[in-house]
Design an enzyme around this catalytic site. Structure first.
Site, PDB file in Angstrom:
ATOM      1  N   SER A 139       0.859  -1.178   0.000  1.00  0.00           N
ATOM      2  CA  SER A 139       0.000   0.000   0.000  1.00  0.00           C
ATOM      3  C   SER A 139       0.897   1.230   0.000  1.00  0.00           C
ATOM      4  CB  SER A 139      -0.948  -0.014   1.215  1.00  0.00           C
ATOM      5  OG  SER A 139      -0.223   0.136   2.420  1.00  0.00           O
TER       6      SER A 139
ATOM      7  N   THR B  97       1.429  -8.841   3.795  1.00  0.00           N
ATOM      8  CA  THR B  97       0.667 -10.081   3.671  1.00  0.00           C
ATOM      9  C   THR B  97       1.506 -11.211   4.261  1.00  0.00           C
ATOM     10  OG1 THR B  97      -0.572  -9.365   1.721  1.00  0.00           O
ATOM     11  CG2 THR B  97      -0.297 -11.726   2.008  1.00  0.00           C
TER      12      THR B  97
ATOM     13  N   TRP C 259      -0.885   6.325   7.643  1.00  0.00           N
ATOM     14  CA  TRP C 259      -1.941   6.772   8.560  1.00  0.00           C
ATOM     15  C   TRP C 259      -1.649   6.258   9.962  1.00  0.00           C
ATOM     16  CZ3 TRP C 259      -4.728   3.264  11.402  1.00  0.00           C
ATOM     17  CH2 TRP C 259      -4.739   1.941  10.936  1.00  0.00           C
TER      18      TRP C 259
END
Lengths: 41, 322
Positions: B26, B210, B30
């Protein structure tokens, strides 16, 4: 010139939830890369 | 006789620290924030922008679905310090709603994405891109070493690769889509024999966020048959632990080089109530890559075996034996 950041390994969220008795249903790991399809599903 | 400037402390904030997941799958940064009060947010350290004199809001909102967990938030800017690298005016996402249970158990307070800006939600400039544009790195490279055993020992390096953490040659392959760290897979071997399953081309996304190695759904049955695994509950595949030495080696052919995975890499051993269980760390994916080719995900199962180097200058990925 290299900045090294030590990392710590933890259980995956799926494993951690399983230990709490919560079993996540199967979800395609590739949905992470197709957020539009994820939203619609 | 002397006048001291003694009010500098008025303009200094105590840094707010967060544990983040470094995710090559990604692109956004955040953290949990005081704007969120769900169970998942309350379980973590929250960023308070009111305690930062360098924070500024930009008013845009976002939604980020990761598959395992999702969140809503709002964007702002602040100074970010990652391992002593200080990035000015970094866009950060502040969570406003983290629904569900998934992030409740997460040990991290946020996610720092390391993919390309083209997939960044809200057009947020990723941390790595700001590091590049602000000339903060000696080379526009980062690299992951994921330890095989225990919590400790894994390292993320910015600015170069650490020659102590890999052996032998680095094998480079071009990024095929400057979105994720996506590469071509040109062959797949079982015990050194080419299966032909990727003869028409496969793609793989290299994703530190992952856990598993994931295989295209049309291949999973063949792979499990070759391993001798049986499907168990919740979609897990199990093998007889006494047969570990007899399981096949799986290899990916990438830019002409076969990268093997021994059974010890793709089998997870668990102990429960005095019993040993062995599960296969390979799960199916049903969605193809964006170019329509079958999609693999090289998650931690693969990355524990191979030191991985992410080269933004040349848009290529390197692998070497960890």
């Amino acid at each position: 010139g290299i900045v090294r950041i030590p990392l710590r390994k933890h259980k995956s969220m799926r494993e951690a939830l399983r230990e709490k008795g919560i079993e996540l249903p199967y979800q395609d790991p590739a949905l992470k890369y197709q957020p539009d399809e994820f939203s619609s599903s | 006789d002397y006048m001291y400037i003694n009010n500098y402390a008025d303009y200094w904030n105590t840094p707010q620290s967060f544990q983040v997941l470094f995710d090559t799958g990604s692109a956004n940064l955040w953290v949990d924030s005081i704007y969120c009060s769900t169970q998942a947010c309350n379980a973590h350290t929250k960023f308070n922008p009111q305690q930062s004199s360098t924070y500024s809001a930009n008013g845009h909102t976002f939604y980020l679905p990761y598959g395992a967990g999702s969140l809503y938030g709002t964007f702002g800017y602040d100074t970010v310090n990652v391992g002593s690298i200080v990035i000015n005016h970094q866009e950060i996402g502040l969570s406003t709603n983290e629904p569900g249970q998934n992030f409740v158990v997460a040990k991290f307070d946020g996610i720092l994405g390391l993919s390309y800006p083209s997939i960044s939600a809200g057009g947020e400039t990723p941390v790595m891109d700001n590091m590049i544009s602000q000339n903060l790195l000696s080379a526009n490279i980062f690299a992951f070493y994921l330890s095989r055993g225990g919590q400790q020992g894994s390292v993320l390096s910015f600015g170069g690769m650490d020659t102590n953490l890999y052996q032998g040659q680095i094998y480079w392959t071009p990024v095929t889509s400057e979105s994720y760290w996506q590469i071509g897979v040109h062959g797949f071997e079982i015990n050194g024999r080419e299966t032909g399953w990727c003869s028409q081309g496969c793609q793989s996304i290299v994703d530190t966020g992952t856990s598993a190695l994931t295989a295209p759904s049309q291949l999973i049955g063949h792979i499990m048959q070759a391993i001798g695994a049986q499907e168990s509950h919740y979609g897990m595949y199990m093998v007889d632990c006494s047969q570990l030495n007899n399981l096949p080696t799986l290899s990916f052919v990438i830019s002409g080089v076969a990268l093997p995975l021994a059974p010890s890499a793709y089998i997870n051993q668990h102990y429960q109530n005095g019993h040993q269980f062995c599960s296969v760390g390979i799960t199916p994916t049903y969605l193809p890559s964006r170019n329509g080719q079958p999609l693999w995900i090289f998650g931690d199962v693969f990355l524990r075996e191979y030191y991985s180097i992410y080269d933004r200058t040349n848009n290529r990925l390197g692998f070497a034996s960890a």
